[in-house]
Design a protein around this motif. Sequence first.
Motif, mmCIF file in Angstrom:
data_model
loop_
_atom_site.group_PDB
_atom_site.id
_atom_site.type_symbol
_atom_site.label_atom_id
_atom_site.label_comp_id
_atom_site.label_asym_id
_atom_site.label_seq_id
_atom_site.Cartn_x
_atom_site.Cartn_y
_atom_site.Cartn_z
ATOM 1 N N ILE A 110 35.572 14.002 27.164
ATOM 2 C CA ILE A 110 36.215 13.286 26.302
ATOM 3 C C ILE A 110 37.604 13.603 26.465
ATOM 4 O O ILE A 110 38.527 12.588 26.286
ATOM 5 N N ALA A 111 38.199 14.835 26.675
ATOM 6 C CA ALA A 111 39.356 15.242 26.899
ATOM 7 C C ALA A 111 40.019 14.632 28.117
ATOM 8 O O ALA A 111 41.063 14.140 28.195
ATOM 9 N N GLY A 114 40.569 10.935 27.487
ATOM 10 C CA GLY A 114 41.739 10.837 26.601
ATOM 11 C C GLY A 114 43.048 10.992 27.425
ATOM 12 O O GLY A 114 44.047 10.205 26.906
ATOM 13 N N GLU A 115 43.092 12.147 28.182
ATOM 14 C CA GLU A 115 44.210 12.269 29.200
ATOM 15 C C GLU A 115 44.305 11.156 30.111
ATOM 16 O O GLU A 115 45.449 10.475 30.431
ATOM 17 N N PHE A 118 45.589 8.093 27.800
ATOM 18 C CA PHE A 118 46.986 8.191 27.214
ATOM 19 C C PHE A 118 47.671 9.219 27.728
ATOM 20 O O PHE A 118 48.587 8.827 28.416
ATOM 21 N N ALA A 122 46.915 13.779 23.727
ATOM 22 C CA ALA A 122 45.871 12.691 23.308
ATOM 23 C C ALA A 122 44.583 13.352 23.771
ATOM 24 O O ALA A 122 43.660 13.400 23.070
ATOM 25 N N GLY A 123 44.446 13.718 25.086
ATOM 26 C CA GLY A 123 43.116 14.391 25.561
ATOM 27 C C GLY A 123 42.708 15.470 25.017
ATOM 28 O O GLY A 123 41.561 15.846 24.601
ATOM 29 N N SER A 126 41.749 14.830 21.514
ATOM 30 C CA SER A 126 40.380 14.045 21.147
ATOM 31 C C SER A 126 39.108 15.109 21.897
ATOM 32 O O SER A 126 38.051 14.931 21.070
ATOM 33 N N SER A 155 29.574 9.194 28.106
ATOM 34 C CA SER A 155 30.957 9.815 28.446
ATOM 35 C C SER A 155 31.085 9.728 29.973
ATOM 36 O O SER A 155 31.929 9.344 30.571
ATOM 37 N N TRP A 159 33.822 7.753 32.214
ATOM 38 C CA TRP A 159 34.607 8.405 33.106
ATOM 39 C C TRP A 159 34.374 7.657 34.627
ATOM 40 O O TRP A 159 35.470 7.567 35.170
#
Length: 181
Positions: A110-111, A114-115, A118, A122-123, A126, A155, A159
Amino acid sequence: MRLFRKADGPLRRRALAWLMIAGVAFGLRLLAAWITGAFSHPQLYEYDEIARSLLAGRGFTYIFHGIPYHSFEAPLYPWICAAVYALTGGSTGVLLVVQMVAQAATAVLIAMIGERLFNRSAGIASGLLVACHPGLIVCASLKAHALTFDALCFSIVLWQFLKLQDDRTLRQSLWTGLAVG
């Protein structure tokens, strides 16, 4: 041998951030299981009985109120449970550790998402939110439940689609198709 050279500053910082997120996620889940005594008495559902039934040679069945049912449950989680039980002699504690590792991987993924969508901040935010989410902590550390692997699989699919957007090769298409199932 060093994992990262000094010249790899951004890559090294990113890897350290992901390791931190994974460590926080795993550590919080381990602490929750230890405090509540879940390693010796996790909350079990029909997945556990289906896995034990598979190992006993009775197939994908479980018994509810004395009536045997042939389950229509998605097979991934009972297969994972059966594999862990076969390797550990039926240890539910090890199954919880496997769930904690899967959820730590989900937080890192999820990180990364997020990266990708955004920015790095943000990564990291998150990933830490997933790592510290109380419901996810309870589900991975106190219960033998499929939600942990469901979140990881969703996830992975997201991805793979994000990677497919940048790399429209046959190889990436096959990886995305494999992730989607």
